[in-house]
Write a protein that holds these residues in place. Structure first.
Motif, PDB file in Angstrom:
ATOM      1  N   GLN A   1      -1.573  34.100 -41.448  1.00  0.00           N
ATOM      2  CA  GLN A   1      -0.699  35.027 -42.172  1.00  0.00           C
ATOM      3  C   GLN A   1       0.182  35.798 -41.197  1.00  0.00           C
ATOM      4  O   GLN A   1      -0.144  36.908 -40.783  1.00  0.00           O
ATOM      5  CB  GLN A   1      -1.524  35.994 -43.029  1.00  0.00           C
ATOM      6  CG  GLN A   1      -2.100  35.358 -44.286  1.00  0.00           C
ATOM      7  CD  GLN A   1      -3.385  34.588 -44.035  1.00  0.00           C
ATOM      8  OE1 GLN A   1      -4.196  34.986 -43.215  1.00  0.00           O
ATOM      9  NE2 GLN A   1      -3.568  33.481 -44.739  1.00  0.00           N
ATOM     10  N   LEU A   2       1.279  35.183 -40.821  1.00  0.00           N
ATOM     11  CA  LEU A   2       2.251  35.819 -39.930  1.00  0.00           C
ATOM     12  C   LEU A   2       3.540  36.056 -40.712  1.00  0.00           C
ATOM     13  O   LEU A   2       3.881  35.256 -41.579  1.00  0.00           O
ATOM     14  CB  LEU A   2       2.558  34.906 -38.732  1.00  0.00           C
ATOM     15  CG  LEU A   2       1.426  34.642 -37.744  1.00  0.00           C
ATOM     16  CD1 LEU A   2       1.792  33.480 -36.827  1.00  0.00           C
ATOM     17  CD2 LEU A   2       1.124  35.891 -36.928  1.00  0.00           C
ATOM     18  N   LYS A  54     -11.562  35.412 -41.153  1.00  0.00           N
ATOM     19  CA  LYS A  54     -11.722  36.837 -40.892  1.00  0.00           C
ATOM     20  C   LYS A  54     -12.488  37.440 -42.066  1.00  0.00           C
ATOM     21  O   LYS A  54     -12.343  36.960 -43.178  1.00  0.00           O
ATOM     22  CB  LYS A  54     -10.361  37.534 -40.785  1.00  0.00           C
ATOM     23  CG  LYS A  54      -9.512  37.103 -39.622  1.00  0.00           C
ATOM     24  CD  LYS A  54      -8.204  37.879 -39.670  1.00  0.00           C
ATOM     25  CE  LYS A  54      -7.115  37.158 -38.902  1.00  0.00           C
ATOM     26  NZ  LYS A  54      -5.794  37.797 -39.079  1.00  0.00           N
ATOM     27  N   GLU A 108      -1.029  36.607 -33.214  1.00  0.00           N
ATOM     28  CA  GLU A 108      -1.602  37.509 -34.232  1.00  0.00           C
ATOM     29  C   GLU A 108      -0.698  38.718 -34.382  1.00  0.00           C
ATOM     30  O   GLU A 108      -0.318  39.339 -33.395  1.00  0.00           O
ATOM     31  CB  GLU A 108      -3.005  37.922 -33.763  1.00  0.00           C
ATOM     32  CG  GLU A 108      -3.634  39.093 -34.476  1.00  0.00           C
ATOM     33  CD  GLU A 108      -4.017  38.795 -35.906  1.00  0.00           C
ATOM     34  OE1 GLU A 108      -3.250  39.181 -36.809  1.00  0.00           O
ATOM     35  OE2 GLU A 108      -5.075  38.161 -36.110  1.00  0.00           O
ATOM     36  N   ASP A 109      -0.348  39.047 -35.622  1.00  0.00           N
ATOM     37  CA  ASP A 109       0.559  40.178 -35.845  1.00  0.00           C
ATOM     38  C   ASP A 109      -0.176  41.483 -36.135  1.00  0.00           C
ATOM     39  O   ASP A 109       0.421  42.550 -36.072  1.00  0.00           O
ATOM     40  CB  ASP A 109       1.516  39.875 -37.004  1.00  0.00           C
ATOM     41  CG  ASP A 109       0.770  39.709 -38.318  1.00  0.00           C
ATOM     42  OD1 ASP A 109      -0.195  38.926 -38.349  1.00  0.00           O
ATOM     43  OD2 ASP A 109       1.154  40.362 -39.308  1.00  0.00           O
ATOM     44  N   ASP A 121      -3.250  33.029 -35.971  1.00  0.00           N
ATOM     45  CA  ASP A 121      -3.323  33.693 -37.274  1.00  0.00           C
ATOM     46  C   ASP A 121      -2.450  32.906 -38.249  1.00  0.00           C
ATOM     47  O   ASP A 121      -1.357  32.474 -37.897  1.00  0.00           O
ATOM     48  CB  ASP A 121      -2.817  35.137 -37.115  1.00  0.00           C
ATOM     49  CG  ASP A 121      -2.829  35.920 -38.416  1.00  0.00           C
ATOM     50  OD1 ASP A 121      -3.672  35.625 -39.291  1.00  0.00           O
ATOM     51  OD2 ASP A 121      -1.996  36.842 -38.546  1.00  0.00           O
TER      52      ASP A 121
HETATM   53 MN    MN Z   1      -1.549  38.338 -39.857  1.00  0.00          MN
END
Ligand code: MN
Length: 129
Positions: free
Chosen positions: A55-56, A105, A9-10, A53
Protein backbone atom coordinates in the motif's frame (compact mmCIF):
# COMPACT_ATOMS: atom_id res chain seq x y z
CA UNK A 1 28.51 -10.70 6.98
CA UNK A 2 25.13 -9.07 7.16
CA UNK A 3 22.65 -8.11 4.47
CA UNK A 4 21.94 -4.81 2.77
CA UNK A 5 18.18 -4.50 2.80
CA UNK A 6 16.10 -1.98 0.89
CA UNK A 7 12.88 -1.06 2.67
CA UNK A 8 10.20 0.50 0.46
CA UNK A 9 7.63 1.78 2.94
CA UNK A 10 5.70 5.03 3.22
CA UNK A 11 4.50 4.65 6.80
CA UNK A 12 6.87 6.16 9.33
CA UNK A 13 5.91 3.91 12.24
CA UNK A 14 6.33 0.72 10.23
CA UNK A 15 9.59 2.03 8.87
CA UNK A 16 10.90 2.75 12.33
CA UNK A 17 9.93 -0.66 13.68
CA UNK A 18 11.30 -2.67 10.74
CA UNK A 19 14.53 -0.67 10.64
CA UNK A 20 15.03 -1.06 14.36
CA UNK A 21 14.57 -4.84 14.27
CA UNK A 22 16.82 -5.38 11.26
CA UNK A 23 19.57 -3.11 12.56
CA UNK A 24 19.45 -4.86 15.92
CA UNK A 25 20.46 -8.02 14.03
CA UNK A 26 23.27 -6.21 12.27
CA UNK A 27 21.65 -5.70 8.90
CA UNK A 28 22.05 -2.46 6.97
CA UNK A 29 18.78 -0.81 6.00
CA UNK A 30 18.23 1.72 3.23
CA UNK A 31 14.85 3.37 2.97
CA UNK A 32 12.67 4.53 0.10
CA UNK A 33 9.32 6.22 0.71
CA UNK A 34 7.77 5.63 -2.71
CA UNK A 35 7.72 3.10 -5.50
CA UNK A 36 9.71 5.12 -8.06
CA UNK A 37 12.33 6.01 -5.45
CA UNK A 38 12.56 2.35 -4.45
CA UNK A 39 13.07 1.20 -8.02
CA UNK A 40 15.83 3.72 -8.57
CA UNK A 41 17.58 2.72 -5.35
CA UNK A 42 17.20 -0.99 -6.10
CA UNK A 43 18.91 -0.64 -9.45
CA UNK A 44 21.67 1.52 -8.02
CA UNK A 45 22.52 -0.30 -4.81
CA UNK A 46 21.61 -3.89 -5.78
CA UNK A 47 20.43 -4.79 -2.27
CA UNK A 48 20.49 -8.38 -1.00
CA UNK A 49 16.77 -8.18 -0.34
CA UNK A 50 13.81 -5.83 -0.80
CA UNK A 51 11.01 -5.41 1.70
CA UNK A 52 8.14 -3.96 -0.26
CA UNK A 53 5.06 -2.37 1.22
CA UNK A 54 2.08 -3.00 -1.06
CA UNK A 55 0.00 0.00 0.00
CA UNK A 56 2.09 2.86 -1.34
CA UNK A 57 0.72 6.18 -2.59
CA UNK A 58 0.77 6.52 -6.36
CA UNK A 59 2.60 3.50 -7.67
CA UNK A 60 1.63 0.52 -5.51
CA UNK A 61 3.79 -2.42 -4.48
CA UNK A 62 2.38 -4.74 -7.11
CA UNK A 63 3.51 -2.37 -9.85
CA UNK A 64 6.91 -1.93 -8.19
CA UNK A 65 7.44 -5.71 -8.06
CA UNK A 66 6.47 -6.04 -11.71
CA UNK A 67 8.96 -3.39 -12.79
CA UNK A 68 11.80 -4.85 -10.71
CA UNK A 69 11.15 -8.41 -11.87
CA UNK A 70 10.93 -7.47 -15.54
CA UNK A 71 14.33 -5.77 -15.51
CA UNK A 72 17.40 -8.06 -15.77
CA UNK A 73 19.31 -5.56 -13.60
CA UNK A 74 17.04 -6.17 -10.60
CA UNK A 75 15.28 -9.46 -11.39
CA UNK A 76 17.40 -11.63 -9.11
CA UNK A 77 16.89 -9.54 -5.96
CA UNK A 78 14.44 -11.31 -3.63
CA UNK A 79 11.32 -9.28 -2.86
CA UNK A 80 9.17 -9.80 0.21
CA UNK A 81 5.78 -8.10 -0.09
CA UNK A 82 4.35 -6.67 3.11
CA UNK A 83 0.68 -5.84 3.32
CA UNK A 84 -1.60 -4.60 6.05
CA UNK A 85 -4.70 -5.81 4.28
CA UNK A 86 -5.36 -9.41 5.12
CA UNK A 87 -7.51 -9.51 2.06
CA UNK A 88 -8.39 -12.69 0.26
CA UNK A 89 -6.19 -13.06 -2.79
CA UNK A 90 -3.66 -10.50 -1.62
CA UNK A 91 -0.88 -13.04 -1.28
CA UNK A 92 -1.60 -14.57 -4.67
CA UNK A 93 -1.61 -11.12 -6.23
CA UNK A 94 1.76 -10.26 -4.69
CA UNK A 95 3.32 -13.52 -5.81
CA UNK A 96 1.85 -13.11 -9.30
CA UNK A 97 3.44 -9.65 -9.47
CA UNK A 98 6.80 -11.30 -8.86
CA UNK A 99 7.27 -11.16 -5.10
CA UNK A 100 9.28 -14.08 -3.71
CA UNK A 101 7.64 -13.95 -0.31
CA UNK A 102 4.73 -12.43 1.52
CA UNK A 103 4.19 -11.10 5.00
CA UNK A 104 1.25 -9.54 6.81
CA UNK A 105 1.25 -6.52 9.08
CA UNK A 106 1.31 -6.07 11.94
CA UNK A 107 4.66 -7.79 11.97
CA UNK A 108 5.61 -9.98 14.89
CA UNK A 109 8.77 -8.49 16.43
CA UNK A 110 9.86 -11.86 17.78
CA UNK A 111 9.87 -13.73 14.51
CA UNK A 112 10.25 -10.94 11.97
CA UNK A 113 14.02 -11.09 11.44
CA UNK A 114 14.19 -14.87 11.17
CA UNK A 115 11.34 -14.81 8.65
CA UNK A 116 13.25 -12.26 6.59
CA UNK A 117 16.49 -14.20 6.84
CA UNK A 118 14.92 -17.26 5.22
CA UNK A 119 15.16 -15.28 1.98
CA UNK A 120 18.86 -14.50 2.38
CA UNK A 121 21.79 -16.72 1.49
CA UNK A 122 23.10 -18.41 4.67
CA UNK A 123 26.26 -16.29 4.64
CA UNK A 124 24.17 -13.13 5.08
CA UNK A 125 21.66 -14.46 7.58
CA UNK A 126 23.70 -14.33 10.74
CA UNK A 127 21.75 -14.40 13.96
CA UNK A 128 21.61 -11.55 16.42
CA UNK A 129 24.29 -11.39 19.07
MN1 MN B 1 1.95 1.89 3.11
Amino acid sequence: MKARILLIEDNEQNRYMVTFLLQASGHVVTHAGSGPEGIELAKGMKPDLILLDIQLPGMDGYAVAQVLKSDPASRSIPIIAVTSFAMLGDKEKALAAGADGYMEKPINPESFVSEIERFLPPSLAGSAT
